[in-house]
Design a protein around this motif. Structure first.
Motif, PDB file in Angstrom:
ATOM      1  N   LYS A  75       0.809  -1.221   0.000  1.00  0.00           N
ATOM      2  CA  LYS A  75       0.000   0.000   0.000  1.00  0.00           C
ATOM      3  C   LYS A  75       0.845   1.275   0.000  1.00  0.00           C
ATOM      4  O   LYS A  75       0.318   2.359   0.226  1.00  0.00           O
ATOM      5  N   SER A  76       2.127   1.146  -0.257  1.00  0.00           N
ATOM      6  CA  SER A  76       3.019   2.302  -0.165  1.00  0.00           C
ATOM      7  C   SER A  76       3.038   3.162  -1.428  1.00  0.00           C
ATOM      8  O   SER A  76       3.633   4.237  -1.427  1.00  0.00           O
ATOM      9  N   ARG A  77       2.442   2.699  -2.521  1.00  0.00           N
ATOM     10  CA  ARG A  77       2.383   3.426  -3.808  1.00  0.00           C
ATOM     11  C   ARG A  77       3.786   3.673  -4.369  1.00  0.00           C
ATOM     12  O   ARG A  77       4.059   4.698  -4.999  1.00  0.00           O
ATOM     13  N   ALA A  78       4.667   2.698  -4.162  1.00  0.00           N
ATOM     14  CA  ALA A  78       6.043   2.879  -4.627  1.00  0.00           C
ATOM     15  C   ALA A  78       6.131   2.870  -6.144  1.00  0.00           C
ATOM     16  O   ALA A  78       6.957   3.591  -6.726  1.00  0.00           O
ATOM     17  N   MET A  79       5.303   2.078  -6.833  1.00  0.00           N
ATOM     18  CA  MET A  79       5.373   2.008  -8.289  1.00  0.00           C
ATOM     19  C   MET A  79       4.949   3.307  -8.954  1.00  0.00           C
ATOM     20  O   MET A  79       5.261   3.547 -10.121  1.00  0.00           O
ATOM     21  N   GLU A  80       4.256   4.193  -8.240  1.00  0.00           N
ATOM     22  CA  GLU A  80       3.865   5.489  -8.794  1.00  0.00           C
ATOM     23  C   GLU A  80       4.955   6.530  -8.617  1.00  0.00           C
ATOM     24  O   GLU A  80       4.822   7.645  -9.126  1.00  0.00           O
ATOM     25  N   SER A  81       6.003   6.186  -7.895  1.00  0.00           N
ATOM     26  CA  SER A  81       7.061   7.135  -7.589  1.00  0.00           C
ATOM     27  C   SER A  81       8.279   6.861  -8.466  1.00  0.00           C
ATOM     28  O   SER A  81       8.190   6.162  -9.482  1.00  0.00           O
ATOM     29  N   SER A  82       9.393   7.428  -8.077  1.00  0.00           N
ATOM     30  CA  SER A  82      10.659   7.217  -8.788  1.00  0.00           C
ATOM     31  C   SER A  82      11.789   7.271  -7.784  1.00  0.00           C
ATOM     32  O   SER A  82      11.620   7.728  -6.646  1.00  0.00           O
ATOM     33  N   LEU A  83      12.950   6.806  -8.181  1.00  0.00           N
ATOM     34  CA  LEU A  83      14.124   6.792  -7.308  1.00  0.00           C
ATOM     35  C   LEU A  83      14.912   8.094  -7.455  1.00  0.00           C
ATOM     36  O   LEU A  83      16.099   8.100  -7.788  1.00  0.00           O
ATOM     37  N   TRP A  84      14.218   9.226  -7.195  1.00  0.00           N
ATOM     38  CA  TRP A  84      14.901  10.508  -7.290  1.00  0.00           C
ATOM     39  C   TRP A  84      15.995  10.640  -6.224  1.00  0.00           C
ATOM     40  O   TRP A  84      16.924  11.463  -6.368  1.00  0.00           O
ATOM     41  N   GLU A  85      15.915   9.841  -5.168  1.00  0.00           N
ATOM     42  CA  GLU A  85      16.939   9.896  -4.129  1.00  0.00           C
ATOM     43  C   GLU A  85      18.310   9.503  -4.668  1.00  0.00           C
ATOM     44  O   GLU A  85      19.335  10.046  -4.233  1.00  0.00           O
ATOM     45  N   LEU A  86      18.343   8.572  -5.643  1.00  0.00           N
ATOM     46  CA  LEU A  86      19.630   8.175  -6.212  1.00  0.00           C
ATOM     47  C   LEU A  86      20.231   9.291  -7.034  1.00  0.00           C
ATOM     48  O   LEU A  86      21.464   9.438  -7.098  1.00  0.00           O
ATOM     49  N   HIS A  87      19.374  10.093  -7.686  1.00  0.00           N
ATOM     50  CA  HIS A  87      19.886  11.267  -8.402  1.00  0.00           C
ATOM     51  C   HIS A  87      20.497  12.255  -7.415  1.00  0.00           C
ATOM     52  O   HIS A  87      21.529  12.883  -7.705  1.00  0.00           O
ATOM     53  N   ALA A  88      19.864  12.417  -6.258  1.00  0.00           N
ATOM     54  CA  ALA A  88      20.398  13.343  -5.261  1.00  0.00           C
ATOM     55  C   ALA A  88      21.733  12.863  -4.708  1.00  0.00           C
ATOM     56  O   ALA A  88      22.618  13.669  -4.406  1.00  0.00           O
ATOM     57  N   LEU A  89      21.908  11.547  -4.578  1.00  0.00           N
ATOM     58  CA  LEU A  89      23.155  11.016  -4.032  1.00  0.00           C
ATOM     59  C   LEU A  89      24.339  11.244  -4.968  1.00  0.00           C
ATOM     60  O   LEU A  89      25.501  11.167  -4.530  1.00  0.00           O
ATOM     61  N   GLN A  90      24.090  11.499  -6.222  1.00  0.00           N
ATOM     62  CA  GLN A  90      25.194  11.752  -7.145  1.00  0.00           C
ATOM     63  C   GLN A  90      25.936  13.038  -6.801  1.00  0.00           C
ATOM     64  O   GLN A  90      27.055  13.246  -7.256  1.00  0.00           O
ATOM     65  N   SER A  91      25.334  13.881  -5.975  1.00  0.00           N
ATOM     66  CA  SER A  91      25.982  15.114  -5.523  1.00  0.00           C
ATOM     67  C   SER A  91      26.469  14.988  -4.085  1.00  0.00           C
ATOM     68  O   SER A  91      26.640  15.999  -3.400  1.00  0.00           O
ATOM     69  N   HIS A  92      26.663  13.786  -3.622  1.00  0.00           N
ATOM     70  CA  HIS A  92      27.117  13.566  -2.246  1.00  0.00           C
ATOM     71  C   HIS A  92      28.508  14.148  -2.051  1.00  0.00           C
ATOM     72  O   HIS A  92      29.309  14.228  -2.983  1.00  0.00           O
ATOM     73  N   VAL A  93      28.791  14.568  -0.813  1.00  0.00           N
ATOM     74  CA  VAL A  93      30.079  15.189  -0.512  1.00  0.00           C
ATOM     75  C   VAL A  93      31.231  14.213  -0.695  1.00  0.00           C
ATOM     76  O   VAL A  93      32.357  14.631  -1.024  1.00  0.00           O
ATOM     77  N   LEU A  94      30.988  12.920  -0.522  1.00  0.00           N
ATOM     78  CA  LEU A  94      32.034  11.923  -0.741  1.00  0.00           C
ATOM     79  C   LEU A  94      32.013  11.476  -2.204  1.00  0.00           C
ATOM     80  O   LEU A  94      30.987  10.997  -2.693  1.00  0.00           O
ATOM     81  N   PRO A  95      33.126  11.609  -2.910  1.00  0.00           N
ATOM     82  CA  PRO A  95      33.132  11.215  -4.330  1.00  0.00           C
ATOM     83  C   PRO A  95      32.787   9.747  -4.540  1.00  0.00           C
ATOM     84  O   PRO A  95      32.157   9.396  -5.543  1.00  0.00           O
ATOM     85  N   GLY A  96      33.185   8.885  -3.606  1.00  0.00           N
ATOM     86  CA  GLY A  96      32.892   7.467  -3.768  1.00  0.00           C
ATOM     87  C   GLY A  96      31.403   7.179  -3.781  1.00  0.00           C
ATOM     88  O   GLY A  96      30.929   6.313  -4.524  1.00  0.00           O
TER      89      GLY A  96
END
Length: 452
Positions: free
Chosen positions: A364-385
């Motif tokens: 019931k979390s409606r995950a399929m209606e969403s997207s993994l925008w969090e992974l896009h945000a992690l590409q700007s993480h302070v740690l390059p790794g």
């Protein structure tokens, strides 16, 4: 010719009997004082020495029994061993060092067998006397179970090693052999565990009980499915206790065909920010990877796990972000339909994300209606790794899943060491070799400042 005086012989016998009684009283008195030192001495070194002395006295009494025995009968002073174990367990503090010293004697088969034989009478004796074991007693009791070896599964009633006379603590001269009965030891383990489960446990002792159960005792229980109710109740305790209970339920599902329909909801609800600060978080990721390894699970369930992990990655420590990214990548490899979450054409702005983080039911979390925008945000993480690891969504996925076991125990020091070993490109900070303390030519600072 002299006649033998019957009265003189009788007097000699009485004197010898009195002497024997006196020696027996001295021995018992010395034994009582040694037990008092084991349980009450403030110095652990003195306690350890008293324990070694007590075991030597047990060995001497076993080799030279105080009472006559039948021919070829093996004798072990169980009454003294029981009193010694009670003194160790009831010392009022953590008896880890004493138990470690006692563990050295577990190499003797007769000591190993009789320690397991005496654990149940000690536990049932407390129950019959109406006493409740305190936290220190329970800790020491579980520590003793953890330290002493257990019979190997699948061995026969009498085991494989029959003639063990040369390796006995209480081996008598002329004894032909000692049979270590593995079946009796297994029965003792089951009886002991039946008592321990019914004690009143604090969260600390319950956590220790589950660790000993999973890592030592579970393979030796005759009816492990009887633990189902206890493990299910422990799932609601939260924290490390829930994680350990989850591992126990997974073992019952995998090895004993336990059916637990709500296991995915329970597993889903365990992924909270607090999980990153517990000792057993690596177990949660490992078990979750095992639970979600099937490719026949509904995609909306798997999508909910991927989305929840992605959301938690925004507040997770760097070492756990690496695990989460690989975990999500493995879920996408098992369920190609989840690639829709990487770049969902119907996604909305971040504040209007339809995913319901507070929902406990993954369906019931409606995950399929969403997207993994969090992974896009992690590409700007302070740690390059971390940013580099998050770029996997833009690259072709590998044909083989990532092995999580290689990074489950990573910590911040490991990440720091890897970053230090990287060779970086040298960057020039100035193109003119300095000749003095003055600024180089064409330095823009000189247009606004005059250095004197």
């Amino acid at each position: 010719m002299f006649l033998e005086n019957p009265a003189a012989g009788s007097c000699a016998v009485d004197t010898e009997s009195q002497y024997r009684i006196w020696l027996r009283e001295c021995f018992d008195d010395a034994w009582s004082k040694i037990l008092a030192v084991v349980s009450n001495s403030p110095k652990i070194s003195v306690q350890t020495q008293a324990l070694s002395t007590a075991m030597k006295l047990i060995a001497m009494e076993g080799q030279n029994p105080l009472e006559p025995l039948k021919k070829e009968e093996h004798y072990f002073p169980n009454n003294r061993l029981r009193l010694l174990l009670v003194a160790i367990l009831s010392s009022g503090r953590n008896g880890g060092q004493l138990l470690a010293r006692l563990q050295e004697f577990s190499t003797y088969p007769d000591v190993l067998y009789n320690v397991w034989k005496q654990l149940f009478p000690i536990a049932i004796g407390l129950q019959r006397s109406g006493q409740r074991p305190d936290e220190n007693f329970i800790r020491n009791y579980l520590d003793l179970i953890d330290k002493f070896p257990l019979p190997k599964p699948g061995r026969g009633e009498r085991g494989q090693d029959h003639d063990l006379t040369d390796n006995l603590l209480c081996g008598q001269q002329g004894h032909n052999g000692y049979i270590l009965n593995m079946d009796h030891m297994r029965k003792a383990v089951n009886k002991v565990w039946g008592c321990v489960m019914h004690w009143n446990h604090t969260p600390a002792t319950q956590r220790l009980l589950l660790v000993v159960l999973l890592e030592r005792v579970l393979p030796f229980l005759d009816k492990p499915l009887l633990l189902t109710d206890y493990l299910m109740d422990s799932l609601d305790s939260g924290g490390a206790i829930s994680l350990l209970a989850l591992q126990g339920i997974f073992t019952l599902i995998q090895n004993h065909n336990l059916e637990y329909p709500n296991i995915f909801s329970k597993l889903y609800s365990m992924f909270e920010p607090e999980i990153f600060h517990t000792k057993f978080k690596a177990r949660l990721f490992y078990l979750s990877d095992m639970f979600l390894s099937s490719t026949h699970l509904p995609e909306n369930i798997v999508a909910a796990f991927a989305k929840r992990l992605a959301r938690l990655s925004l507040v997770a420590p760097p070492e756990d972000i690496h695990i989460i990214l690989m975990f999500i990548g493995n879920l996408i490899l098992r369920h190609p339909g989840l690639k829709l979450l990487i770049d969902n054409p119907n996604r909305t702005n971040v504040p209007e994300d339809p995913f319901v983080m507070e929902e406990r039911d993954p369906s019931k979390s409606r995950a399929m209606e969403s997207s993994l925008w969090e992974l896009h945000a992690l590409q700007s993480h302070v740690l390059p790794g971390v940013g580099t690891a998050a770029n996997f969504i833009y690259n072709p996925l590998p044909s083989v899943e990532w092995d999580l076991s290689q990074i489950l125990e990573d910590n911040s020091d490991d990440i720091f060491e890897r970053e230090m070993k990287k060779k970086l490109k040298e960057i020039a900070l100035t193109f003119d070799r300095p000749q003095s303390l003055s600024l180089p030519q064409h330095e823009r600072v000189s247009q606004f400042w005059q250095l004197v």
